[in-house]
Design a protein around this motif. Sequence first.
Motif, short mmCIF file in Angstrom:
data_model
loop_
_atom_site.label_atom_id
_atom_site.label_comp_id
_atom_site.label_asym_id
_atom_site.label_seq_id
_atom_site.Cartn_x
_atom_site.Cartn_y
_atom_site.Cartn_z
N ARG A 71 -35.41 32.93 9.43
CA ARG A 71 -35.12 34.12 8.61
C ARG A 71 -33.64 34.48 8.66
O ARG A 71 -33.04 34.84 7.64
N ASP A 72 -33.05 34.42 9.86
CA ASP A 72 -31.63 34.73 9.98
C ASP A 72 -30.78 33.77 9.17
O ASP A 72 -29.81 34.16 8.49
N GLU A 73 -31.10 32.48 9.26
CA GLU A 73 -30.34 31.48 8.51
C GLU A 73 -30.53 31.66 7.01
O GLU A 73 -29.58 31.51 6.22
N ALA A 74 -31.76 32.01 6.60
CA ALA A 74 -32.01 32.25 5.18
C ALA A 74 -31.25 33.48 4.69
O ALA A 74 -30.73 33.50 3.56
N SER A 75 -31.16 34.51 5.52
CA SER A 75 -30.41 35.72 5.14
C SER A 75 -28.94 35.41 4.94
O SER A 75 -28.30 35.87 3.99
N GLU A 76 -28.37 34.64 5.87
CA GLU A 76 -26.97 34.25 5.75
C GLU A 76 -26.74 33.47 4.47
O GLU A 76 -25.76 33.67 3.75
N ALA A 77 -27.67 32.56 4.15
CA ALA A 77 -27.53 31.76 2.94
C ALA A 77 -27.67 32.61 1.69
O ALA A 77 -26.94 32.43 0.71
N ALA A 78 -28.62 33.55 1.70
CA ALA A 78 -28.83 34.40 0.54
C ALA A 78 -27.62 35.28 0.29
O ALA A 78 -27.19 35.47 -0.87
N ASP A 79 -27.06 35.83 1.36
CA ASP A 79 -25.90 36.72 1.22
C ASP A 79 -24.70 35.98 0.64
O ASP A 79 -23.84 36.60 -0.02
N SER A 80 -24.61 34.68 0.89
CA SER A 80 -23.47 33.89 0.41
C SER A 80 -23.83 33.07 -0.83
O SER A 80 -23.08 32.18 -1.22
N HIS A 81 -25.02 33.34 -1.43
CA HIS A 81 -25.46 32.70 -2.68
C HIS A 81 -25.58 31.19 -2.54
O HIS A 81 -25.27 30.44 -3.45
N ARG A 82 -26.04 30.72 -1.38
CA ARG A 82 -26.21 29.28 -1.16
C ARG A 82 -27.65 28.91 -0.85
O ARG A 82 -27.95 27.77 -0.50
N LEU A 83 -28.59 29.85 -0.96
CA LEU A 83 -29.97 29.63 -0.53
C LEU A 83 -30.74 28.81 -1.55
O LEU A 83 -30.75 29.13 -2.75
N ILE A 84 -31.40 27.75 -1.05
CA ILE A 84 -32.35 26.97 -1.85
C ILE A 84 -33.66 26.95 -1.07
O ILE A 84 -33.73 26.36 0.02
N SER A 85 -34.68 27.61 -1.60
CA SER A 85 -35.96 27.71 -0.91
C SER A 85 -36.89 26.58 -1.34
O SER A 85 -37.00 26.28 -2.54
N VAL A 86 -37.55 25.97 -0.36
CA VAL A 86 -38.61 25.00 -0.65
C VAL A 86 -39.79 25.34 0.24
O VAL A 86 -39.64 25.92 1.31
N THR A 87 -40.98 24.99 -0.20
CA THR A 87 -42.17 25.21 0.62
C THR A 87 -42.84 23.87 0.87
O THR A 87 -43.06 23.09 -0.06
N GLY A 88 -43.12 23.59 2.11
CA GLY A 88 -43.70 22.30 2.47
C GLY A 88 -45.21 22.27 2.46
O GLY A 88 -45.81 21.21 2.40
N ASP A 89 -45.84 23.46 2.52
CA ASP A 89 -47.31 23.50 2.57
C ASP A 89 -47.90 24.54 1.61
O ASP A 89 -49.07 24.90 1.74
N GLY A 90 -47.10 25.02 0.68
CA GLY A 90 -47.58 26.00 -0.27
C GLY A 90 -47.39 27.44 0.17
O GLY A 90 -47.67 28.37 -0.60
#
Length: 660
Positions: A71-90
């Motif tokens: 979550r922390d890493e995703a927040s950092e990525a989102a704040d800097s507009h670099r987040l790419i989300s993928v789901t491995g199991d739905g």
Amino acid sequence: MADIFLSYAREDQALAERLAGALEAAGKSVWWDRHIKGGAEFSKDIEEQLEAAEYVVVLWSQHSVQSRWVRDEASEAADSHRLISVTGDGTPPPLGFRQFHSVDLTDWSKTGAALPAALLAAVGARAGDREQAPAPLDAPPRKKSLLLAAIGAALLLVGVLAIFRPGPVGDWFAAGDEREQATLAILPFSVSGDPELDYLGKGLAITLSDGMSRLQGLTLTSTTSTQAVVDQNLPLNEIGAALGVTHFVEGDIRVTSDRLQATLRLIDASNEQQVWSERFDGTKNALSDLERRIGDRLAAAIKARLGLSGGEFKGRADVDPRAYDAYLKGMEQLSVRFDNAARSESLRQFRLARQIAPDFAEAWAGEAYLLSLSSSRHFPLSFEEIERQQRIANDRALELAPDNVMAIIARGNAVHNFHGDIEGSYEFSRRALELDPDSGPAHYSLASTHVMAGKPQEGLAHYDRAIAADPFNRILKIYRALAWFHMGDYQSIRRDLMECEAPCPGAAFQLFDALLAFGEPLDFENDFPEILSRLGPEVPPEARSELRAVARQFIFGESATMEPPEPGAFGFDFAVILANVGLVDEAFAVANHNLDYQQADEILQFANETRLVVPDEVRADPRYHALFAIPRFKAVADYRRKRGLTGGLPVFPVKPYERR
């Protein structure tokens, strides 16, 4: 720096590795935490890579949505507009990240199809550029080049079964590498006495081979190849040559009524000599227990006999064979030291080895390491006497071999456990990792030091490295739960400790402490029955009722009562509970009675940032201050207080506790 930073939960490591490989095949460089070098500061390394990456791919799953790190890493990525989300199991992203489009990799993860074009486009890769479809999740890792695969196919066509290990052909591909590699095959065992249990022969060999594949420095042949050799009915002197291995394991399982007797033998393929053998007894209805015991002992034998622990076990021509044999026995017992009988036997063998050969540094180091992890609960000696004997062995080991990794780790453990010297522990564990970056014991030592220093997140990463190096040491997972505890991550504690099947009282009491520290009403309803089921029959019904009442006090605010215990019962964590239910005198009696059993970091059972701490009015009592005046505990408290970690520490002014 890499193009892509890959964030994932450790439970999804296999899928993350495949995803990283697929992205690299598509022409993008990928960084994930498997690239961290031994001895590195994990949090600093991660922060640098996270900040530098062009894209941050977050692999969401049922596990990662609960991971604070992800979550922390995703927040950092989102704040800097670099987040790419993928789901491995739905599993959808957690709240706060659902406004970002998520690429579904469920079909890819199951079928091995090409990566979705949407993901390739998001990271700036072109579909079909370089990507190859990855193997399905349950397929073995692809290690050979196409050339080797073609050679292997040609040899099989003419009926020659060959696995390239050190040997005439293997030497072509190992030019310049002078290290002798340990290669092992676990042959399917013969089964007699019950035809319906014939499956055990191959099944047990497969499960043991899968487990042993994680031992550092060991290469195993596939079970397909070993079965092919067995089907040829080759004599012993041809098995090693056919498989291209240095050693193999063979054995038999005899069935009588509901009893099983398994005998395993480790064979040196070069001379057909048996180098280890042991018999195991079990029952048909407890096969998992039998498998676990065989795995523990076989792993210990392999590590000791084949020298797989950071190179410490290489044979020495100038050592008396009797001393080296005793040393190997000591190492085997050391691997299962959680059994006190094995711990005592390990110490006896190490001392026998160095008595036979007084200049045998490894034997002195083994003794020093074992004693560095011991207290009066393990040997009928005072804490001070164990410390004195450990220091003598450690000094001698380092005098004989200053760069002996085990001796260096032992010194780090000693300053940690006997003196609470956090900086000293850091120094020695890091020095050991400089010499052997993959040393499991060194990672364990550094992990426990991080936790004691108030850096549990850094400690967690090193616990993971220790477990990877010694996956058969189940106690390491219980210690890893301590890092989760000091991070306040109840669900991760629960997941780790629930792996210990009933009866498992150690895990049960640790999960109980976590329930008191962090549990919510729903956790109590779901998990308290699981705790009771793991306690084992030796815990009487009245004690179970008291535990229930204590849990309800911490979670629901109800008032609990307990019968005063014997002073020798349990340890510091139990003293904390007693203080919270008003049995303050009894709490101090338990704490003082157990002082010889408690190493320095066990003061964290008092000094932590959770709700499982002694009440303030008790922490002001002079008896509480006296506990923290003991040098090893005082050193830990002083270190933490200077860094603002005051939870559970003595409070001022000093004032005797007055019973309400």
